[in-house]
Design a protein around this motif. Structure first.
Motif, mmCIF file in Angstrom:
data_model
loop_
_atom_site.group_PDB
_atom_site.id
_atom_site.type_symbol
_atom_site.label_atom_id
_atom_site.label_comp_id
_atom_site.label_asym_id
_atom_site.label_seq_id
_atom_site.Cartn_x
_atom_site.Cartn_y
_atom_site.Cartn_z
ATOM 1 N N UNK A 158 -71.561 40.234 -89.930
ATOM 2 C CA UNK A 158 -71.751 39.860 -88.507
ATOM 3 C C UNK A 158 -70.389 39.423 -87.897
ATOM 4 N N UNK A 159 -70.080 39.353 -86.653
ATOM 5 C CA UNK A 159 -69.054 38.702 -86.125
ATOM 6 C C UNK A 159 -69.635 37.731 -84.940
ATOM 7 N N UNK A 160 -68.907 36.708 -84.935
ATOM 8 C CA UNK A 160 -69.251 35.932 -83.921
ATOM 9 C C UNK A 160 -68.495 35.787 -82.672
ATOM 10 N N UNK A 161 -69.151 36.327 -81.587
ATOM 11 C CA UNK A 161 -68.308 36.357 -80.241
ATOM 12 C C UNK A 161 -67.973 35.112 -79.772
ATOM 13 N N UNK A 162 -66.677 34.646 -80.408
ATOM 14 C CA UNK A 162 -65.926 33.326 -80.386
ATOM 15 C C UNK A 162 -64.616 33.672 -80.453
ATOM 16 N N UNK A 163 -63.704 32.799 -79.728
ATOM 17 C CA UNK A 163 -62.416 33.172 -80.001
ATOM 18 C C UNK A 163 -61.973 32.519 -81.177
ATOM 19 N N UNK A 164 -62.657 31.388 -81.922
ATOM 20 C CA UNK A 164 -62.367 31.224 -83.150
ATOM 21 C C UNK A 164 -62.380 31.933 -84.273
ATOM 22 N N UNK A 165 -63.337 33.047 -84.028
ATOM 23 C CA UNK A 165 -63.544 34.068 -84.940
ATOM 24 C C UNK A 165 -62.177 34.932 -85.056
ATOM 25 N N UNK A 166 -61.436 34.817 -84.027
ATOM 26 C CA UNK A 166 -60.238 35.708 -83.997
ATOM 27 C C UNK A 166 -58.953 34.922 -85.019
ATOM 28 N N UNK A 167 -58.490 35.609 -86.055
ATOM 29 C CA UNK A 167 -57.580 35.012 -86.793
ATOM 30 C C UNK A 167 -56.119 35.336 -86.309
ATOM 31 N N UNK A 168 -55.985 36.480 -85.957
ATOM 32 C CA UNK A 168 -54.587 37.056 -85.648
ATOM 33 C C UNK A 168 -54.832 38.017 -84.619
ATOM 34 N N UNK A 169 -53.578 38.148 -83.576
ATOM 35 C CA UNK A 169 -53.579 39.047 -82.703
ATOM 36 C C UNK A 169 -52.139 39.488 -82.597
ATOM 37 N N UNK A 170 -51.985 40.629 -82.261
ATOM 38 C CA UNK A 170 -50.819 41.226 -81.995
ATOM 39 C C UNK A 170 -50.873 42.317 -80.785
ATOM 40 N N UNK A 171 -49.846 42.265 -79.623
ATOM 41 C CA UNK A 171 -49.955 43.162 -78.618
ATOM 42 C C UNK A 171 -48.631 44.036 -79.066
ATOM 43 N N UNK A 172 -48.870 45.036 -78.745
ATOM 44 C CA UNK A 172 -47.762 45.931 -79.049
ATOM 45 C C UNK A 172 -47.198 46.954 -78.010
ATOM 46 N N UNK A 173 -45.825 46.869 -77.559
ATOM 47 C CA UNK A 173 -45.358 47.840 -76.404
ATOM 48 C C UNK A 173 -44.400 48.884 -76.960
ATOM 49 N N UNK A 174 -44.928 49.909 -77.054
ATOM 50 C CA UNK A 174 -44.009 51.100 -77.410
ATOM 51 C C UNK A 174 -43.402 51.772 -76.289
ATOM 52 N N UNK A 175 -43.767 51.456 -74.971
ATOM 53 C CA UNK A 175 -43.245 52.009 -73.875
ATOM 54 C C UNK A 175 -41.922 51.527 -73.075
ATOM 55 N N UNK A 176 -41.307 50.308 -73.768
ATOM 56 C CA UNK A 176 -40.415 49.671 -73.404
ATOM 57 C C UNK A 176 -40.310 49.173 -71.929
ATOM 58 N N UNK A 177 -41.718 48.623 -71.608
ATOM 59 C CA UNK A 177 -41.854 48.121 -70.209
ATOM 60 C C UNK A 177 -41.485 46.621 -70.217
ATOM 61 N N UNK A 178 -41.654 46.060 -71.285
ATOM 62 C CA UNK A 178 -41.437 44.768 -71.578
ATOM 63 C C UNK A 178 -40.069 44.610 -72.457
ATOM 64 N N UNK A 179 -39.568 43.262 -72.177
ATOM 65 C CA UNK A 179 -38.383 42.702 -72.921
ATOM 66 C C UNK A 179 -38.568 42.630 -74.491
ATOM 67 N N UNK A 180 -39.903 42.384 -74.752
ATOM 68 C CA UNK A 180 -40.496 42.340 -76.289
ATOM 69 C C UNK A 180 -40.991 43.610 -76.767
ATOM 70 N N UNK A 181 -41.313 43.706 -78.178
ATOM 71 C CA UNK A 181 -41.922 44.964 -78.679
ATOM 72 C C UNK A 181 -43.369 44.161 -78.994
ATOM 73 N N UNK A 182 -43.507 43.104 -79.122
ATOM 74 C CA UNK A 182 -44.726 42.276 -79.778
ATOM 75 C C UNK A 182 -45.004 40.951 -79.410
ATOM 76 N N UNK A 183 -46.170 40.758 -78.890
ATOM 77 C CA UNK A 183 -46.712 39.576 -78.545
ATOM 78 C C UNK A 183 -47.670 39.262 -79.678
ATOM 79 N N UNK A 184 -47.221 37.992 -80.516
ATOM 80 C CA UNK A 184 -48.195 37.699 -81.489
ATOM 81 C C UNK A 184 -48.488 36.234 -81.644
ATOM 82 N N UNK A 185 -50.021 36.169 -82.049
ATOM 83 C CA UNK A 185 -50.469 34.651 -82.082
ATOM 84 C C UNK A 185 -51.478 34.741 -83.344
#
Length: 366
Positions: A158-185
């Motif tokens: 099971x997964x807990x619907x809590x942000x504490x259950x989220x260990x790692x996240x990365x948002x990836x932009x391959x469209x060159x819309x943003x100045x970054x390729x990845x936002x990671x936390x």
């Protein structure tokens, strides 16, 4: 069209999930347990959209050797090849599992494509999320002659619907819309991400914490000068300083010093800068507008939403000090709020009056 620096509030609110799947990563298994389809309720979609939006306040990275970066290529296929999404997601999950080292927990690796609205057009991005799997105790109430009894059973998968259950996240932009390729936390890190996660992404931080510290202070100084008339329209600020730019810059420097060792929070930074005591109602409205203006400026310049540990010792004297020169070539230099250094600047018709009070004046010979 200039590239965006951060995902702003309107863009975060416009997030819509597109393709979504997860695969299971079990500590004792070298291979992930692959799934072929995942169905989400609207409530569950809302949960994942919220987790994605939170990463907008993360650390900015860029791919190393972007042209040959395998993850970059696979992410492009996720967006362009609708027939291979599941297979590509399996490849990405396996790559993450292979790079993982050290302590690891059972969980799920989520791969999702999603859209945001940017300048009235949809931009497709990719989210990679590692979630912890946790055991849950479920109970059922039953009324008996001896009273109300709870019968419990353990749910292992099971997964807990809590942000504490989220260990790692990365948002990836391959469209060159943003100045970054990845936002990671990462959940347990005040800045940046684990070394193995960085190697999996094959990415490097765009700006170091030292550079971001310097940039944040410098941009506050620039913003004040751009909005000097609005700032000077607030009498409570005028009563505190005759040079608002150095006043706000000093507040920014002090914030960095007071928050050394703590993760930089953009909203706390802005709030600290614009907090002025004993404001009239009219001035409060003006301060609110200044706060919005500063947030917009820090967003445009790529500071707002960044996660880093302030490095106040990296601030050069040229950034901390205020230096002015008259048309006659007289140089005036100080650090901090001018009034605290015995300096008073005022205007009289077309003339600028500078008054310096000091207990001692000496020659500086070179």
């Amino acid at each position: 069209m200039p590239k965006e620096s951060t995902i702003n509030s309107a863009q975060k609110a416009s997030i819509e999930l597109d393709k979504f799947i997860f695969h299971l990563i079990i500590v004792d298994n070298d291979m992930p347990t692959y799934l072929d389809e995942v169905s989400l309720t609207e409530e569950q979609k809302s949960f994942f959209k919220q987790r994605i939006s939170e990463v907008a306040e993360g650390t900015q990275y860029e791919f190393i050797d972007k042209e040959h970066n395998s993850l970059n290529k696979e992410c492009k296929k996720l967006l362009t090849d609708n027939t291979s999404f599941v297979e590509m997601s399996k490849n990405i999950c396996m790559s993450f599992r292979t790079h993982h080292s050290g302590n690891m927990t059972d969980g799920a690796f989520v791969i999702s494509t999603f859209n945001i609205l940017n300048d009235e057009r949809n931009v497709e991005l990719i989210a990679l999320i590692k979630m912890d799997q946790r055991k849950v105790l479920e109970y059922e109430l039953e009324d008996t002659p001896s009273g109300r009894v709870a019968k419990m059973r353990e749910i292992a998968d099971s997964f807990i619907e809590s942000k504490d259950a989220v260990q790692k996240v990365a948002i990836i932009d391959v469209t060159n819309t943003f100045k970054w390729d990845i936002l990671a936390k990462e959940r347990k890190k005040a800045e940046g991400i684990a070394e193995y996660f960085k190697k999996f992404l094959n990415a490097q931080m765009i700006d170091t914490p030292s550079k971001l510290t310097i940039k944040a202070v410098s941009e506050v100084n620039k913003w004040t000068k751009l909005n000097i008339e609005s700032v000077k329209s607030i009498p409570e600020i005028v009563s505190l300083t005759s040079d608002p730019a150095s006043f706000f810059k000093t507040k920014a420097v002090n914030f960095m010093k007071n928050n050394e060792g703590y993760s930089f929070n953009s909203d706390n930074f802005i709030s600290n800068l614009v907090t002025i005591e004993n404001l009239s109602n009219e001035s409060k409205d003006k301060i609110d507008n200044l706060s919005k203006s500063l947030k917009e400026h820090l967003t445009t310049t790529g500071i707002y939403g960044q996660v880093f540990m302030p490095r106040p010792n990296s601030l050069p004297k040229s950034t901390i000090k205020t230096k002015k020169v008259t048309e006659e070539g007289v140089i005036i230099e100080w650090q901090g709020n001018p009034e605290d250094k015995g300096v008073k600047i005022s205007k009289e018709n077309t003339q600028t009056i500078v008054i310096i009070k000091t207990g001692h004046l000496e020659d500086i010979e070179k």
